[in-house]
Scaffold this motif. Structure first.
Motif, PDB file in Angstrom:
ATOM      1  N   ARG A 235       0.832  -1.208   0.000  1.00  0.00           N
ATOM      2  CA  ARG A 235       0.000   0.000   0.000  1.00  0.00           C
ATOM      3  C   ARG A 235       0.867   1.259   0.000  1.00  0.00           C
ATOM      4  O   ARG A 235       0.579   2.222  -0.710  1.00  0.00           O
ATOM      5  CB  ARG A 235      -0.934   0.009   1.213  1.00  0.00           C
ATOM      6  N   LEU A 236       1.912   1.261   0.798  1.00  0.00           N
ATOM      7  CA  LEU A 236       2.778   2.439   0.859  1.00  0.00           C
ATOM      8  C   LEU A 236       3.507   2.646  -0.469  1.00  0.00           C
ATOM      9  O   LEU A 236       3.706   3.783  -0.911  1.00  0.00           O
ATOM     10  CB  LEU A 236       3.781   2.295   2.002  1.00  0.00           C
ATOM     11  N   ALA A 237       3.911   1.557  -1.112  1.00  0.00           N
ATOM     12  CA  ALA A 237       4.570   1.665  -2.417  1.00  0.00           C
ATOM     13  C   ALA A 237       3.596   2.169  -3.474  1.00  0.00           C
ATOM     14  O   ALA A 237       3.935   3.042  -4.285  1.00  0.00           O
ATOM     15  CB  ALA A 237       5.150   0.318  -2.827  1.00  0.00           C
ATOM     16  N   ASP A 238       2.361   1.648  -3.464  1.00  0.00           N
ATOM     17  CA  ASP A 238       1.367   2.056  -4.456  1.00  0.00           C
ATOM     18  C   ASP A 238       0.922   3.504  -4.250  1.00  0.00           C
ATOM     19  O   ASP A 238       0.545   4.188  -5.202  1.00  0.00           O
ATOM     20  CB  ASP A 238       0.144   1.134  -4.390  1.00  0.00           C
ATOM     21  N   LEU A 243       8.180   6.608  -5.834  1.00  0.00           N
ATOM     22  CA  LEU A 243       9.003   6.054  -4.749  1.00  0.00           C
ATOM     23  C   LEU A 243      10.354   5.551  -5.262  1.00  0.00           C
ATOM     24  O   LEU A 243      10.440   4.866  -6.273  1.00  0.00           O
ATOM     25  CB  LEU A 243       8.246   4.889  -4.119  1.00  0.00           C
ATOM     26  N   PHE A 244      11.422   5.919  -4.558  1.00  0.00           N
ATOM     27  CA  PHE A 244      12.774   5.391  -4.808  1.00  0.00           C
ATOM     28  C   PHE A 244      13.348   5.142  -3.427  1.00  0.00           C
ATOM     29  O   PHE A 244      13.808   6.057  -2.757  1.00  0.00           O
ATOM     30  CB  PHE A 244      13.600   6.399  -5.606  1.00  0.00           C
ATOM     31  N   GLN A 292      16.966   1.517 -11.969  1.00  0.00           N
ATOM     32  CA  GLN A 292      16.256   0.404 -12.593  1.00  0.00           C
ATOM     33  C   GLN A 292      15.461  -0.366 -11.544  1.00  0.00           C
ATOM     34  O   GLN A 292      14.550  -1.113 -11.880  1.00  0.00           O
ATOM     35  CB  GLN A 292      17.251  -0.524 -13.292  1.00  0.00           C
ATOM     36  N   LEU A 293      15.819  -0.194 -10.279  1.00  0.00           N
ATOM     37  CA  LEU A 293      15.076  -0.755  -9.160  1.00  0.00           C
ATOM     38  C   LEU A 293      14.400   0.383  -8.417  1.00  0.00           C
ATOM     39  O   LEU A 293      15.013   1.426  -8.173  1.00  0.00           O
ATOM     40  CB  LEU A 293      16.000  -1.512  -8.201  1.00  0.00           C
ATOM     41  N   GLN A 294      13.145   0.163  -8.059  1.00  0.00           N
ATOM     42  CA  GLN A 294      12.410   1.159  -7.284  1.00  0.00           C
ATOM     43  C   GLN A 294      12.565   0.905  -5.788  1.00  0.00           C
ATOM     44  O   GLN A 294      12.582   1.840  -4.983  1.00  0.00           O
ATOM     45  CB  GLN A 294      10.921   1.099  -7.677  1.00  0.00           C
ATOM     46  N   LEU A 295      12.686  -0.370  -5.426  1.00  0.00           N
ATOM     47  CA  LEU A 295      12.768  -0.765  -4.021  1.00  0.00           C
ATOM     48  C   LEU A 295      13.978  -1.660  -3.800  1.00  0.00           C
ATOM     49  O   LEU A 295      14.099  -2.721  -4.420  1.00  0.00           O
ATOM     50  CB  LEU A 295      11.500  -1.518  -3.621  1.00  0.00           C
ATOM     51  N   LEU A 296      14.881  -1.238  -2.929  1.00  0.00           N
ATOM     52  CA  LEU A 296      16.035  -2.041  -2.548  1.00  0.00           C
ATOM     53  C   LEU A 296      15.779  -2.574  -1.144  1.00  0.00           C
ATOM     54  O   LEU A 296      15.721  -1.807  -0.186  1.00  0.00           O
ATOM     55  CB  LEU A 296      17.308  -1.201  -2.567  1.00  0.00           C
ATOM     56  N   VAL A 297      15.589  -3.896  -1.025  1.00  0.00           N
ATOM     57  CA  VAL A 297      15.287  -4.516   0.270  1.00  0.00           C
ATOM     58  C   VAL A 297      16.603  -4.994   0.867  1.00  0.00           C
ATOM     59  O   VAL A 297      17.275  -5.856   0.304  1.00  0.00           O
ATOM     60  CB  VAL A 297      14.306  -5.685   0.103  1.00  0.00           C
ATOM     61  N   ALA A 298      16.982  -4.436   2.011  1.00  0.00           N
ATOM     62  CA  ALA A 298      18.334  -4.663   2.535  1.00  0.00           C
ATOM     63  C   ALA A 298      18.342  -4.903   4.031  1.00  0.00           C
ATOM     64  O   ALA A 298      17.433  -4.488   4.757  1.00  0.00           O
ATOM     65  CB  ALA A 298      19.222  -3.461   2.207  1.00  0.00           C
ATOM     66  N   GLY A 305      27.137   2.170   4.165  1.00  0.00           N
ATOM     67  CA  GLY A 305      27.939   2.830   3.143  1.00  0.00           C
ATOM     68  C   GLY A 305      27.237   3.042   1.823  1.00  0.00           C
ATOM     69  O   GLY A 305      27.841   3.542   0.884  1.00  0.00           O
ATOM     70  N   ILE A 306      25.950   2.675   1.717  1.00  0.00           N
ATOM     71  CA  ILE A 306      25.213   2.959   0.471  1.00  0.00           C
ATOM     72  C   ILE A 306      25.170   4.463   0.279  1.00  0.00           C
ATOM     73  O   ILE A 306      24.759   5.208   1.158  1.00  0.00           O
ATOM     74  CB  ILE A 306      23.772   2.403   0.543  1.00  0.00           C
ATOM     75  N   ASP A 307      25.613   4.914  -0.876  1.00  0.00           N
ATOM     76  CA  ASP A 307      25.592   6.349  -1.168  1.00  0.00           C
ATOM     77  C   ASP A 307      24.899   6.539  -2.513  1.00  0.00           C
ATOM     78  O   ASP A 307      25.525   6.486  -3.557  1.00  0.00           O
ATOM     79  CB  ASP A 307      27.016   6.911  -1.207  1.00  0.00           C
ATOM     80  N   VAL A 308      23.593   6.731  -2.471  1.00  0.00           N
ATOM     81  CA  VAL A 308      22.789   6.903  -3.675  1.00  0.00           C
ATOM     82  C   VAL A 308      21.989   8.182  -3.527  1.00  0.00           C
ATOM     83  O   VAL A 308      21.359   8.417  -2.491  1.00  0.00           O
ATOM     84  CB  VAL A 308      21.833   5.702  -3.887  1.00  0.00           C
ATOM     85  N   ASP A 309      22.047   9.013  -4.537  1.00  0.00           N
ATOM     86  CA  ASP A 309      21.363  10.300  -4.482  1.00  0.00           C
ATOM     87  C   ASP A 309      19.845  10.139  -4.581  1.00  0.00           C
ATOM     88  O   ASP A 309      19.344   9.205  -5.202  1.00  0.00           O
ATOM     89  CB  ASP A 309      21.826  11.204  -5.633  1.00  0.00           C
ATOM     90  N   ASP A 310      19.152  11.087  -3.978  1.00  0.00           N
ATOM     91  CA  ASP A 310      17.711  11.273  -4.184  1.00  0.00           C
ATOM     92  C   ASP A 310      16.845  10.098  -3.738  1.00  0.00           C
ATOM     93  O   ASP A 310      15.784   9.846  -4.326  1.00  0.00           O
ATOM     94  CB  ASP A 310      17.417  11.601  -5.654  1.00  0.00           C
ATOM     95  N   ILE A 311      17.258   9.353  -2.719  1.00  0.00           N
ATOM     96  CA  ILE A 311      16.362   8.353  -2.137  1.00  0.00           C
ATOM     97  C   ILE A 311      15.212   9.110  -1.479  1.00  0.00           C
ATOM     98  O   ILE A 311      15.426   9.954  -0.623  1.00  0.00           O
ATOM     99  CB  ILE A 311      17.110   7.474  -1.116  1.00  0.00           C
ATOM    100  N   THR A 312      13.985   8.814  -1.924  1.00  0.00           N
ATOM    101  CA  THR A 312      12.828   9.590  -1.460  1.00  0.00           C
ATOM    102  C   THR A 312      12.295   9.098  -0.115  1.00  0.00           C
ATOM    103  O   THR A 312      11.808   9.889   0.690  1.00  0.00           O
ATOM    104  CB  THR A 312      11.693   9.520  -2.488  1.00  0.00           C
ATOM    105  N   HIS A 313      12.348   7.781   0.098  1.00  0.00           N
ATOM    106  CA  HIS A 313      11.783   7.192   1.313  1.00  0.00           C
ATOM    107  C   HIS A 313      12.711   6.116   1.870  1.00  0.00           C
ATOM    108  O   HIS A 313      13.383   5.418   1.106  1.00  0.00           O
ATOM    109  CB  HIS A 313      10.427   6.527   1.035  1.00  0.00           C
ATOM    110  N   VAL A 314      12.730   6.015   3.180  1.00  0.00           N
ATOM    111  CA  VAL A 314      13.282   4.839   3.852  1.00  0.00           C
ATOM    112  C   VAL A 314      12.102   4.154   4.516  1.00  0.00           C
ATOM    113  O   VAL A 314      11.326   4.790   5.237  1.00  0.00           O
ATOM    114  CB  VAL A 314      14.350   5.225   4.892  1.00  0.00           C
TER     115      VAL A 314
END
Length: 587
Positions: A235-238, A243-244, A292-298, A305-314
């Protein structure tokens, strides 16, 4: 406001900074760089992830290196391979105009012999993970006996990962009179212990308060049943089409399982955890960086150390066992002055942890109900319409238009549009018709919005991120236009070219009247009630003094914003623009 020139950096370094497009140093850079340039000293710097710590220690480190010597003069220790490579790349960029400079990355998962050969050729600076550099020291492949500077980056994360003994062993192979610079987001007891044992009267710099989360991140939580976590995640993704996000799980098994379910349900998702090979991790991170991925499950360890620009949500699929880890997680968004959102999916039994999180982060947390199926369908409908409007027409399509027109012959414009958007809209409508809306918490959102007959007023507004707005700027804009208080406008959600926000039903007329005739960059702002609540019907205007609402002169609204030309809205008149100039560094 100071510039990099004011910090005392040399011409080659300033030239590299200019080439990278950095103009204004961040607060940690303004305070740390002059301090480290004044002479040999130990330093403890506390600042959140994303505030530019790499440049804060990297730029002065370059000024201290003698490039005429081939000896290793500095070592930078980082918790993960990803952060190690990021530091190496940034140091190379900062040293672009320094002839003969060399930095070598030393990390696990790559050929140890190749790294040894690179060190033998000469490395002024080594950027390393603790496990690999300890291994190379024991084999006699790395020599730290002449190191004059040691940097511990993300020290709290290294210690959380169990590297204390490795750090003490590594530091024992360095000279006792070296300068040690410790950079950390938080100051747990283990970090303080390192400072006591290996540093001599260190200077301490704190940006934003100890263990305090960044002010640009909004914190929300959603109460669900234990078996409803995955349904809530969907639901939160939809409900957030743009979302990134990084989705955090406690265990490797959960991360893999959630990622597989998301992929099976049609989401662009990937897993990142310790059971993956280095090649698999590289492929997943490369796809995520390219969006290319919208959701990274980690898991927490894999995401260090993940350094990715413009992540909209955690998204916290599960809260971490260690509350301080929450600060690290939420720090993946809202970086370099941008806004972000931290969403927690939790059960009622975990609700008691919210106060502890608020105390540690220094930020308020808002309880909200999960979006209903119809709310999600509405958001997706607007998003689809916006995507259609902004899609470039492919040249080859024109070849097939006559035949397509024949197939669609007899449909008027409204029918054609309705059928076109129904193709995508029906997918969500049918899914959520079969899946019952979750039961909302009776205190969701901290308001009475769940009480019968007193539902909140939900508004659509035709401006969004493309206009330079984020949820903070839009909320400020609405407060300025209406005269409402901070708590009167809630659930502000900005999308690409439109947004939503909620108010109590009694102030709905004030919103509509105050924004009538307002414009943004010369474009008329349109505000509509998406679903007029029962409490709104038949209401008189809530304001007093002859019925005149507290807004700007009629027909003018905000007019032209005070920000720079072509830069979107920025901030309401009379307030400093939050967007600011581009800032250096990401780590």
């Amino acid at each position: 406001m100071s510039t990099f020139t004011d910090l005392g950096l040399s011409a080659p370094v300033l030239k590299a900074i200019e080439a990278l497009g950095f103009e204004t140093p961040t607060e940690i850079q303004q305070r740390a760089i002059p301090e480290l340039l004044t002479g040999d000293k130990d330093l403890v710097a506390l600042a959140q992830t994303g505030t530019g710590k790499t440049a804060a220690f990297g730029l002065p480190l370059l000024e201290c290196i003698d490039t005429d010597s081939r000896t290793t003069q500095a070592i930078i220790l980082a918790p993960t391979r990803e952060l190690c490579l990021q530091i190496t790349n940034e140091m190379q960029a900062y040293a672009k105009f320094i002839p003969g400079f060399s930095v070598v990355a030393v990390y696990g998962g790559a050929s140890i012999q190749e790294q040894a050969r690179a060190l033998k050729r000469g490395a002024h600076i080594i950027a390393a993970t603790p496990g690999r550099i300890k291994d190379m020291i024991s084999r006699g492949l790395a020599d730290l006996s002449k190191v004059t500077y040691c940097v511990l980056d993300e020290a709290d994360e290294m210690l959380n990962m169990g590297f204390y003994e490795d750090l003490t062993d590594i530091l024992s192979h360095t000279p006792s009179d070296k300068s040690t610079w410790l950079f950390s987001a938080t100051m747990p007891d283990a970090v303080a212990r390192i400072a006591r044992e290996f540093m001599h009267q260190p200077t301490e710099l704190t940006v934003g308060g100890r263990n305090v989360a960044t002010a640009t991140v909004r914190h929300e939580y959603y109460l669900v049943g234990g078996r409803e976590r995955y349904a809530a995640l969907r639901r939160l993704a939809d409900a957030n089409p743009g979302l990134f996000s990084v989705v955090f799980c406690r265990t490797k098994r959960d991360a893999q399982k959630v990622a597989e379910k998301l992929i099976e349900d049609g989401y662009n998702a990937g897993a990142l955890h310790g059971d993956l090979s280095q090649q698999q991790r590289d492929l997943v991170m490369s796809a995520f960086r390219k969006r290319q991925l919208q959701l990274l499950v980690a898991t927490d360890v894999a995401a260090r150390g993940i350094d990715v620009d413009d992540i909209t949500h955690v998204i916290h699929y599960q809260l971490p066992d260690d509350i301080e880890t929450y600060t690290h997680r939420s720090g993946r968004t809202g970086r370099a002055g941008k806004s972000g959102v931290s969403l927690i999916i939790m059960t009622r039994s975990e609700r008691g942890r919210i106060r502890a999180l608020e105390r540690i982060t220094g930020r308020p947390f808002e309880e909200l109900p999960l979006p209903t199926g119809m709310e999600i369908c509405e958001i997706q409908l607007y998003h689809l319409a916006d995507s259609i409007r902004n899609t470039e027409i492919h040249p080859e399509v024109k070849t097939y238009l006559p035949a397509v027109n024949d197939l669609l012959d007899g449909l008027d414009r409204d029918d054609l549009i309705a059928k076109m958007v129904s193709v995508e809209f029906s997918r969500f409508a049918e899914f959520y018709a079969k899946n019952q809306d979750p039961k909302a918490s009776p205190k969701a959102g901290g308001t009475s919005e769940q009480l019968p007959g007193n539902a909140p007023a939900r508004f659509f507004i035709n401006v969004g991120e493309r206009d330079g707005l984020d949820w903070m700027i839009l909320k400020d804009m609405l407060k300025e236009a209406t005269g409402l208080g901070k708590e009167d406008i809630f659930k502000v959600e900005t999308k690409d070219s439109f947004s939503f926000f909620s108010t109590e039903p009694e102030v709905a007329p004030l919103i509509l009247e105050s924004l009538k005739g307002a414009n943004l960059e010369g474009r008329e702002i349109k505000v509509e009630l998406t679903d007029a609540p029962p409490a709104y019907k038949g209401k008189k205007k809530p304001w007093k003094k002859g019925g005149k609402p507290p807004y700007a002169k009629k027909g003018k609204g905000y007019g032209k914003p005070p920000g720079k030309k072509g830069k979107g809205y920025g901030k309401p008149a009379g307030k400093k623009n939050k967007k600011g100039k581009k800032q250096a560094g990401k780590g």
